[in-house]
Enzyme design. Structure first.
Site, mmCIF file in Angstrom:
data_model
loop_
_atom_site.group_PDB
_atom_site.id
_atom_site.type_symbol
_atom_site.label_atom_id
_atom_site.label_comp_id
_atom_site.label_asym_id
_atom_site.label_seq_id
_atom_site.Cartn_x
_atom_site.Cartn_y
_atom_site.Cartn_z
ATOM 1 N N GLY A 323 0.982 -1.732 5.413
ATOM 2 C CA GLY A 323 0.235 -0.671 6.055
ATOM 3 C C GLY A 323 -1.034 -0.377 5.290
ATOM 4 N N MET A 325 -2.661 -0.399 0.769
ATOM 5 C CA MET A 325 -2.415 -0.716 -0.631
ATOM 6 C C MET A 325 -3.300 0.144 -1.516
ATOM 7 S SD MET A 325 -0.857 -2.330 -2.939
ATOM 8 C CE MET A 325 -1.186 -1.913 -4.650
ATOM 9 N N GLU A 360 -1.614 6.962 0.350
ATOM 10 C CA GLU A 360 -2.362 6.115 -0.590
ATOM 11 C C GLU A 360 -3.167 6.953 -1.571
ATOM 12 O OE1 GLU A 360 -1.467 3.068 -0.628
ATOM 13 O OE2 GLU A 360 -0.326 3.402 1.217
#
Length: 912
Positions: A323, A325, A360
């Site tokens: 999805g 990183m 993230e």
């Protein structure tokens, strides 16, 4: 990294569930053709050859590097050639040698290392013989004399290929609006793939500073972890030098090269924040930009520590296996997780972008600033990021009620953790494929669930203070679970390890049974919950199947309500009831990571009071727990079916999610003989809600109700096979094609799904064209997955063929195969396709995608297919890493066992 298996993460990890929501061995070929003539000697060494004394720190584990040589700094220069899909590199690694040695061992795979030379502080130079140990992904450098302790500089030159496996340094292709193909290069290094881009100490506790230089064509743009320090033109090439990074792990290094465009920066404090896309997609950035800025500001306040980088770029990559990183300062995303048209996107699509971006950004502290020491502690990164994304998005959009939706994520963790083949949250990791297997629902959703339970137990402020202390104590370093417990324990002034170790280091979770003993006493007992009968009785006393359970109880007597909090530490606990207690609810608020089973008296009293007096998360748990105990055989199926009748007036989308999931499960185990009765049952449950909600939004209606409308219409038309709904869906779809403003975006996915479900070849061709010409990533995904929803075997065969002929991106293809495996109309066809084309898919698909594809086998819920599945995986000796395959096979066994137990009487039990 954003992976998860739950509904919330289902597209995140299409995975990092989660987020709801793992790799096969692959042959590695030495790129000998890329080694220039006259290069240093390079030989391959067989696995298992004896190590010398220099390797003592890792002599028992060939996958771990020795600890007597420590990298301090990488000066890295890479020159990618997009036309030939190759790259060349030079690096200088500053090292500290802690003891005399004649050998240096580091990680490298899929690289041709041309030269290696060690330079001492006094000018001494030593050339190395290079041995590549491909089977364990290492490079051994042997020097002609002993290297003395002190600081050295290791100079390496190497070459590699920009692969198409979406890992390491890889190529991504896309077409612009004119249909012209373009190539870009991007990286994905977590967990163990930095070694595919440059030789390195590719383990999380070998932190170092990185100074990256990228040499590229003048017409391209380069992005890395830090701000650009300088740009120049040398020999017709653009040389982009980036500032030094913070001290960080190799898996967080990133570089992206291509024709990409950035938004104007928005400053959060001193940090410039930009979103990057391929040309033409900048109009899809405002929503992602807004949540990126809001969550970054939130985290700085929550953690009490400024963002640790010098800038933050969020980059949408056309081909991306996960999805997203969390590369420090250069977060990479699948396009659907970052780019969205906030005017045409559904609430679920906007929610997904918000969740992934916040997840993230949370990693910039949990994961990047402070990193787990080894992959067994991955939950310290991912569980916290999952927990923190909920906090941030809930603070940003409280009307979205994200913690209510988290019930779905918690249930996804329950579904895996109720297996005998589950694992603890923290679990031994040895080989790279085992590290990849840790990116699952247990790491993400279970980890986040137990953190939420702990936060609610010790208090949000105390929890936050413990988190701040943990981050301050271990900034720029590594930490383990015990370090977290120390910080939280000091803040809470409680023995946190005693409370939490059982949740982290042992598998499974408890089922708390609540029984009334007359009017004055409630008896609570705990045992490990499993879907299949346990192979041996639970042992008495402290054991791996006993937990310290923070329990919150609500007891109602007339118009008076009493709240109790207790820590359930024994097998059985007796709780005094207030006089006249009528309604007792266990797990008030729904935050505990345990299931509850009520005796018939307690349950009936709850239902008599009406389920609307329960909070949404409590209603969700009531249904979810009842359904789980039904699958396990503890609750009779007729009792569960009758329970669902109490929810026809339900208007919470998450409660409906578990109801519809249970109906879908019954559909998967049914034959055509039972399906007609099931369709009538679904119509009886769903139609009243659809009739009340209608097809168009009402004045003052919130986004959550709009999302629910679409999901219920889809269920009524597909699971309920309601002709009137299918006809109206076709009519409204035609209106939508003429004027998109006439139909609520939240209904569009249901319309597309229903038209595919009832569609013919002409409809299939239309949806194929719309997939290819979609205006947004969400529209592209919608029409792509519709191609797996047709009933015609011939059309599904066309869809399957496109997963391996290049028409469907390899980032998406495994999930399309999995979708057809889960279709009652195409599962046999898809399973034959998998068996026939396994070797080709193993070569083509990203390894984590292949692993997720195999999850589709749980839909092959017949005894005959189950036997064939087990025979295939056993005969082929397929290893998906960790306990992944074992879990898939057990989930399949559960479905088949339920079918064998219930199918004979299912038609009769489904009658109203």
């Amino acid at each position: 990294m954003s992976e998860s298996v739950s509904r919330r993460h289902a597209f995140k990890i299409l995975a990092k569930q989660a987020r709801f929501l793992l790799v096969l061995p692959v042959a590695h070929t030495l790129l000998s053709a890329l080694v220039p003539a006259g290069a240093a000697t390079t030989t391959a060494r067989p696995k298992g050859e004896d190590m010398n004394l220099d390797e003592t720190p890792s002599s028992t584990d060939p996958y771990r590097l020795p600890r007597h040589i420590l990298p301090l700094r990488y000066d890295l220069r890479l020159e990618p050639d997009l036309a030939t899909a190759t790259f060349s590199g030079k690096e200088t690694i500053t090292l500290t040698v802690k003891q005399p040695t004649s050998t240096i061992i580091l990680n490298a795979i899929d690289l041709a290392i041309a030269s290696a030379m060690l330079e001492g502080s006094t000018g001494q130079r030593l050339d190395a013989t290079i041995d590549l140990e491909d089977s364990i992904q290492r490079c051994r450098l042997t020097f002609p004399q002993s290297i003395t302790p002190g600081e050295w500089r290791l100079h390496l030159t190497f070459q590699g290929k920009l692969n198409d496996q979406l890992r390491g340094f890889y190529r991504s292709t896309y077409k612009d609006h004119a249909g012209v193909a373009h190539t870009m290069a991007a990286t994905q290094f977590e967990a163990t793939d930095a070694r595919r881009a440059f030789p390195c100490w590719d383990e999380p506790d070998f932190k170092a500073v990185f100074a990256t230089t990228l040499v590229i064509d003048p017409g391209l743009t380069a992005v890395s972890n830090t701000l650009v320090a300088s740009e120049s033109i040398e020999a017709g090439k653009k040389v982009v030098r980036f500032a030094d990074s913070i001290k960080m792990s190799t898996y967080l290094v990133a570089f992206i090269v291509g024709q990409i465009e950035a938004t104007a920066p928005v400053f959060v404090g001193k940090t410039p924040l930009r979103l990057w896309t391929v040309p033409g997609k900048q109009p899809l950035t405002p929503f992602g930009h807004e949540i990126a800025a809001a969550s970054l500001k939130f985290f700085e306040g929550y953690y009490g520590i400024p963002y640790p980088g010098d800038k933050l770029d969020l980059l949408a990559i056309p081909d991306f296996a996960s999805g997203a990183m969390e590369n420090l300062g250069a977060i990479t995303f699948r396009e659907t997780a970052l780019l969205v048209d906030q005017h045409t996107g559904t609430h679920g699509e906007l929610e997904r972008v918000a969740d992934v971006v916040a997840h993230e950004n949370a990693h910039m502290w949990f994961g990047d600033l402070v990193t787990m020491s080894w992959w067994n502690g991955l939950w310290l990164n991912e569980a916290f990021a999952t927990f923190m994304e909920m906090l941030a998005v809930d603070a940003w959009k409280p009307e979205w009620k994200r913690w209510d939706a988290f019930s779905v994520s918690r249930a996804a963790a329950f579904s895996v953790d109720g297996l005998h083949s589950t694992r603890p949250i923290e679990y031994p990791v040895r080989a790279p494929k085992d590290a990849d297997a840790m990116f699952d629902v247990l790491t993400y959703e279970k980890g986040a669930s137990v953190l939420r339970m702990l936060e609610q137990h010790i208090g949000p402020t105390v929890f936050r203070d413990g988190v701040r202390e943990y981050l301050r104590a271990h900034a720029y370093g590594n930490a383990d679970t015990k370090d977290l417990w120390v910080s939280l324990g000091q803040a809470a002034k409680q023995p946190v390890p005693e409370l939490m170790d059982g949740w982290i280091f042992q598998p499974g979770y408890p089922l708390v049974t609540a029984q009334r003993n007359g009017d004055a006493e409630l008896v609570l007992s705990q045992q490990r919950f499993t879907y299949l009968a346990h192979p041996s009785p639970l042992t008495a006393g402290p054991s791996p199947s006993q937990w310290q359970i923070p329990v919150q109880i609500r007891m109602t007597t007339g118009d008076k309500t009493e709240h109790r909090r207790l820590l359930l530490t024994d097998r059985e606990t007796r709780v005094a009831l207030p006089r006249g207690a009528k309604h007792i609810f266990i797990n008030e608020g729904g935050h505990g990571f345990y299931r509850v089973r009520y005796d018939s008296i307690v349950l009936q009293q709850l239902l008599d009071a009406g389920v609307d007096h329960l909070a949404p998360s409590e209603r969700f748990n009531l249904v979810s727990d009842a359904w789980a105990t039904t699958i396990s055989g503890l609750t009779p199926l007729p009792d569960y079916l009758q329970l669902t009748a109490h929810f026809t007036q339900e208007r919470d989308k998450n409660v409906w999610a578990i109801l519809l999931d249970s109906f879908s499960f019954l559909n998967r185990i049914s034959t055509a003989n039972e399906r007609t009765a099931l369709e009538a049952f679904v119509r009886a449950r769903v139609a009243p809600a659809v009739a009340e909600l209608g097809w168009q939004p009402q004045a003052g209606e919130n986004d959550l109700v709009r999302q629910l409308r679409g999901e219920l219409i889809g269920a009524l038309g597909k699971l309920g096979n309601d002709p009137a709904t299918q006809q109206q869906a076709a009519e409204r779809y035609q209106q939508y094609r003429k004027d998109t403003a006439t139909v609520d975006p939240n209904v569009i996915p249901a319309l597309v799904a229903l038209l595919a479900h009832t569609g013919d070849e002409a409809r299939y061709d239309e949806f194929s064209d719309r997939y290819r010409t979609a205006a947004t990533p969400q529209e592209e995904r919608r029409y792509l997955f519709s191609l797996a929803a047709f009933q015609s075997p011939a059309l599904l065969a066309r869809t399957l063929a496109r997963t391996i002929n290049g028409e469907i991106r390899t980032q998406d293809a495994p999930f399309i195969v999995s979708a057809v495996l889960g279709s009652v109309y195409g599962r046999e066809l898809a399973w034959d396709f998998v068996k026939t084309n396994w070797d080709q898919m193993d070569r083509l698909f990203p390894k984590q995608g292949l692993r997720r594809m195999c999850g589709g086998i749980v839909g092959l819920a017949t005894p005959e297919l189950e036997r064939d599945v087990r025979d295939f995986f056993t005969t082929r000796k397929i290893d998906l890493g960790g306990k992944t395959l074992e879990q898939y096979l057990e989930q399949l066994r559960i479905s088949v066992a339920f079918r064998e137990r219930e199918l004979r009487h299912l038609k009769e039990r489904l009658k109203p």
